[in-house]
Scaffold this active site. Structure first.
Site, PDB file in Angstrom:
ATOM      1  N   GLY A  14      -5.491  26.458  -2.664  1.00 34.69           N
ATOM      2  CA  GLY A  14      -6.463  27.361  -3.289  1.00 34.69           C
ATOM      3  C   GLY A  14      -7.738  26.675  -3.719  1.00 34.69           C
ATOM      4  CG  ASN A  83      -7.582  23.935  -9.782  1.00 34.66           C
ATOM      5  OD1 ASN A  83      -8.303  24.924  -9.756  1.00 34.66           O
ATOM      6  ND2 ASN A  83      -6.552  23.784  -8.953  1.00 34.66           N
ATOM      7  CB  ILE A  86       1.180  29.951 -12.823  1.00 31.95           C
ATOM      8  CG1 ILE A  86       1.463  29.802 -14.336  1.00 31.95           C
ATOM      9  CG2 ILE A  86       1.575  28.687 -12.087  1.00 31.95           C
ATOM     10  CD1 ILE A  86       2.952  29.700 -14.675  1.00 31.95           C
ATOM     11  CE1 TYR A 148      -4.563  32.718 -14.594  1.00 28.65           C
ATOM     12  CE2 TYR A 148      -6.440  34.060 -15.243  1.00 28.65           C
ATOM     13  CZ  TYR A 148      -5.882  33.083 -14.437  1.00 28.65           C
ATOM     14  OH  TYR A 148      -6.662  32.464 -13.480  1.00 28.65           O
ATOM     15  N   PRO A 178     -14.255  30.794 -12.955  1.00 23.40           N
ATOM     16  CG  PRO A 178     -12.800  29.634 -11.531  1.00 23.40           C
ATOM     17  CD  PRO A 178     -13.094  29.880 -12.989  1.00 23.40           C
ATOM     18  N   GLY A 179     -14.650  33.782 -11.021  1.00 23.35           N
ATOM     19  CA  GLY A 179     -14.276  35.185 -10.927  1.00 23.35           C
ATOM     20  C   GLY A 179     -13.116  35.308  -9.945  1.00 23.35           C
ATOM     21  CE1 TYR A 180     -10.792  39.462 -11.516  1.00 29.14           C
ATOM     22  CE2 TYR A 180      -8.864  39.635 -10.096  1.00 29.14           C
ATOM     23  CZ  TYR A 180      -9.460  39.799 -11.322  1.00 29.14           C
ATOM     24  OH  TYR A 180      -8.740  40.309 -12.377  1.00 29.14           O
TER      25      TYR A 180
HETATM   26  N1  CAA Z   1      -7.215  49.767 -17.221  1.00 27.60           N
HETATM   27  C1  CAA Z   1      -6.570  50.840 -17.723  1.00 27.60           C
HETATM   28  N2  CAA Z   1      -5.402  51.279 -17.267  1.00 27.60           N
HETATM   29  C2  CAA Z   1      -4.871  50.628 -16.231  1.00 27.60           C
HETATM   30  C3  CAA Z   1      -5.491  49.508 -15.642  1.00 27.60           C
HETATM   31  C4  CAA Z   1      -6.716  49.087 -16.175  1.00 27.60           C
HETATM   32  N3  CAA Z   1      -7.381  48.035 -15.675  1.00 27.60           N
HETATM   33  N4  CAA Z   1      -4.720  49.055 -14.634  1.00 27.60           N
HETATM   34  C5  CAA Z   1      -3.644  49.881 -14.600  1.00 27.60           C
HETATM   35  N5  CAA Z   1      -3.732  50.820 -15.543  1.00 27.60           N
HETATM   36  C6  CAA Z   1      -2.785  51.909 -15.843  1.00 27.60           C
HETATM   37  C7  CAA Z   1      -2.309  52.565 -14.573  1.00 27.60           C
HETATM   38  O1  CAA Z   1      -3.241  53.548 -14.165  1.00 27.60           O
HETATM   39  C8  CAA Z   1      -0.985  53.145 -15.028  1.00 27.60           C
HETATM   40  O2  CAA Z   1      -1.230  54.318 -15.791  1.00 27.60           O
HETATM   41  P1  CAA Z   1      -0.225  55.578 -15.721  1.00 27.60           P
HETATM   42  O3  CAA Z   1       1.132  55.033 -16.103  1.00 27.60           O
HETATM   43  O4  CAA Z   1      -0.792  56.540 -16.709  1.00 27.60           O
HETATM   44  O5  CAA Z   1      -0.300  56.037 -14.304  1.00 27.60           O
HETATM   45  C9  CAA Z   1      -0.468  52.119 -16.020  1.00 27.60           C
HETATM   46  O6  CAA Z   1      -1.613  51.352 -16.422  1.00 27.60           O
HETATM   47  C10 CAA Z   1       0.566  51.213 -15.419  1.00 27.60           C
HETATM   48  O7  CAA Z   1      -0.109  50.436 -14.440  1.00 27.60           O
HETATM   49  P2  CAA Z   1       0.673  49.816 -13.272  1.00 27.60           P
HETATM   50  O8  CAA Z   1       1.378  50.853 -12.482  1.00 27.60           O
HETATM   51  O9  CAA Z   1      -0.278  48.902 -12.576  1.00 27.60           O
HETATM   52  O10 CAA Z   1       1.797  48.976 -14.042  1.00 27.60           O
HETATM   53  P3  CAA Z   1       2.675  47.902 -13.410  1.00 27.60           P
HETATM   54  O11 CAA Z   1       3.634  47.452 -14.457  1.00 27.60           O
HETATM   55  O12 CAA Z   1       3.215  48.308 -12.095  1.00 27.60           O
HETATM   56  O13 CAA Z   1       1.610  46.713 -13.115  1.00 27.60           O
HETATM   57  C11 CAA Z   1       0.100  44.972 -13.582  1.00 27.60           C
HETATM   58  C12 CAA Z   1       0.845  46.155 -14.150  1.00 27.60           C
HETATM   59  C13 CAA Z   1       1.108  43.911 -13.091  1.00 27.60           C
HETATM   60  C14 CAA Z   1      -0.697  44.362 -14.685  1.00 27.60           C
HETATM   61  C15 CAA Z   1      -0.775  45.408 -12.408  1.00 27.60           C
HETATM   62  O14 CAA Z   1      -1.617  46.416 -12.859  1.00 27.60           O
HETATM   63  C16 CAA Z   1      -1.619  44.262 -11.873  1.00 27.60           C
HETATM   64  O15 CAA Z   1      -1.157  43.403 -11.142  1.00 27.60           O
HETATM   65  N6  CAA Z   1      -2.905  44.246 -12.245  1.00 27.60           N
HETATM   66  C17 CAA Z   1      -3.824  43.189 -11.797  1.00 27.60           C
HETATM   67  C18 CAA Z   1      -3.983  42.182 -12.859  1.00 27.60           C
HETATM   68  C19 CAA Z   1      -5.016  41.177 -12.399  1.00 27.60           C
HETATM   69  O16 CAA Z   1      -6.175  41.487 -12.166  1.00 27.60           O
HETATM   70  N7  CAA Z   1      -4.612  39.932 -12.252  1.00 27.60           N
HETATM   71  C20 CAA Z   1      -5.520  38.938 -11.792  1.00 27.60           C
HETATM   72  C21 CAA Z   1      -4.737  37.919 -11.019  1.00 27.60           C
HETATM   73  S1  CAA Z   1      -5.818  36.768 -10.213  1.00 27.60           S
HETATM   74  C22 CAA Z   1      -6.383  35.826 -11.455  1.00 27.60           C
HETATM   75  O17 CAA Z   1      -6.011  35.923 -12.579  1.00 27.60           O
HETATM   76  C23 CAA Z   1      -7.420  34.813 -11.076  1.00 27.60           C
HETATM   77  C24 CAA Z   1      -8.583  34.847 -11.970  1.00 27.60           C
HETATM   78  O18 CAA Z   1      -8.726  33.946 -12.791  1.00 27.60           O
HETATM   79  C25 CAA Z   1      -9.568  35.899 -11.815  1.00 27.60           C
END
Ligand code: CAA
Length: 241
Positions: A14, A83, A86, A148, A178-180
């Site tokens: 990565g 760096n 997880i 995180y 970093p962003g995404y």
């Molecule tokens: N704001 C408000 N509500 C949200 C939302 C948000 N951003 N995202 C999801 N929701 C809501 C959904 O609409 C859903 O609502 P309802 O139950 O009313 O339908 C509820 O929250 C449940 O959401 P999920 O179905 O997504 O719940 P889940 O348990 O299946 O998943 C999660 C939750 C694992 C957090 C999933 O949403 C996810 O993976 N999100 C992404 C998180 C993310 O951006 N991670 C970044 C990883 S990369 C990184 O971190 C690198 C970096 O430095 C940038």
């Protein structure tokens, strides 16, 4: 000036892989750390000729031992890039205590463990460059990432505090947020969620790992001695402040 030695944790995949390669290309002697993926680390070593070391960055003693071994092999460490990181994403009501602990120890305690292992040497030699990889999500928070976001936000405070301690000794300590970025970590985000995130990035795309590596290369330069305690945001305009 002798060839400077750089450690990059999480340096075989990565963003870390791009950092290791860019620093090698800039003439540094690079040691790439990795946590678990032996096959990937071996492939990286074969492809890049960069030596790899395996240890757990969340383990204080393992960090000290790794730094000692790297110094015996390559020489004193001048540059440290924290760096390794997880994700264990889950909303609060589903997050397990283990998911909290695992992310805090790997993403944040690792910075303490590694800096503690190299800082005395940098002080003695009156030179050091430390770059901690934070995240846009440490700056603005992210749904499903209390662990995180807390760890990455902690990195930004850690950076500003340690920068003050290093300043009079020729040691700079900076962060990149970093962003995404187009890595396995971001590709693991559910596609429907990721689409919505990309829609909020003004540049209109994910970043490339080398776009972060270029920032690291700039901050670790010998002539970057007046930049310390800063956070360089590289996020396509997703968050500005
Ligand atoms: N704001 C408000 N509500 C949200 C939302 C948000 N951003 N995202 C999801 N929701 C809501 C959904 O609409 C859903 O609502 P309802 O139950 O009313 O339908 C509820 O929250 C449940 O959401 P999920 O179905 O997504 O719940 P889940 O348990 O299946 O998943 C999660 C939750 C694992 C957090 C999933 O949403 C996810 O993976 N999100 C992404 C998180 C993310 O951006 N991670 C970044 C990883 S990369 C990184 O971190 C690198 C970096 O430095 C940038």
């Amino acid at each position: 000036m002798s060839e400077r030695v750089a450690i990059v944790t999480g340096g075989t995949r990565g963003i870390g892989e791009a950092i290791s390669i860019r620093l090698r290309d800039a003439g540094y002697k690079v040691a790439a750390g990795f946590g678990g993926d032996e096959a990937k680390a071996e492939a990286f070593k074969t492809a890049t000729n960069i030596p790899v070391w395996r240890w757990d960055v969340g383990d204080f003693k393992a960090c000290a031992a790794a730094v000692q071994k790297i110094e015996e092999s390559l020489g004193p460490v001048d540059i440290l890039v924290n760096n390794a990181g997880i994700t264990r994403d889950a909303t609060m009501h589903k997050m397990l205590h283990d998911q909290w602990i695992e992310v805090i120890r790997t993403n944040l305690s690792s910075c303490f463990n590694m800096c503690n292992a190299v800082f005395d040497g940098m002080r003695e030699r009156s030179f050091g460059r430390i770059v901690n990889i934070g995240s846009v999500n440490g700056q603005m928070g992210q749904y499903g990432q209390v662990n995180y976001a807390a760890a990455k936000s902690g990195i930004h405070g850690f950076t500003k505090a340690l920068a003050q301690e290093g300043a009079a000794r020729g040691i700079t300590v900076n962060a990149i947020a970093p962003g995404y970025i187009d890595t396995d970590m971001v590709r693991a985000v559910p596609p429907v969620v990721l689409e919505k995130i990309i829609a909020r990035i003004p540049v209109g795309r994910l970043g490339h790992a080398d776009e972060i590596a270029r920032g690291v290369r700039f901050l670790v330069s010998d002539n970057a001695g007046f930049i310390t305690g800063s956070t360089l945001s590289i996020n396509g305009g997703q968050h500005m402040y």
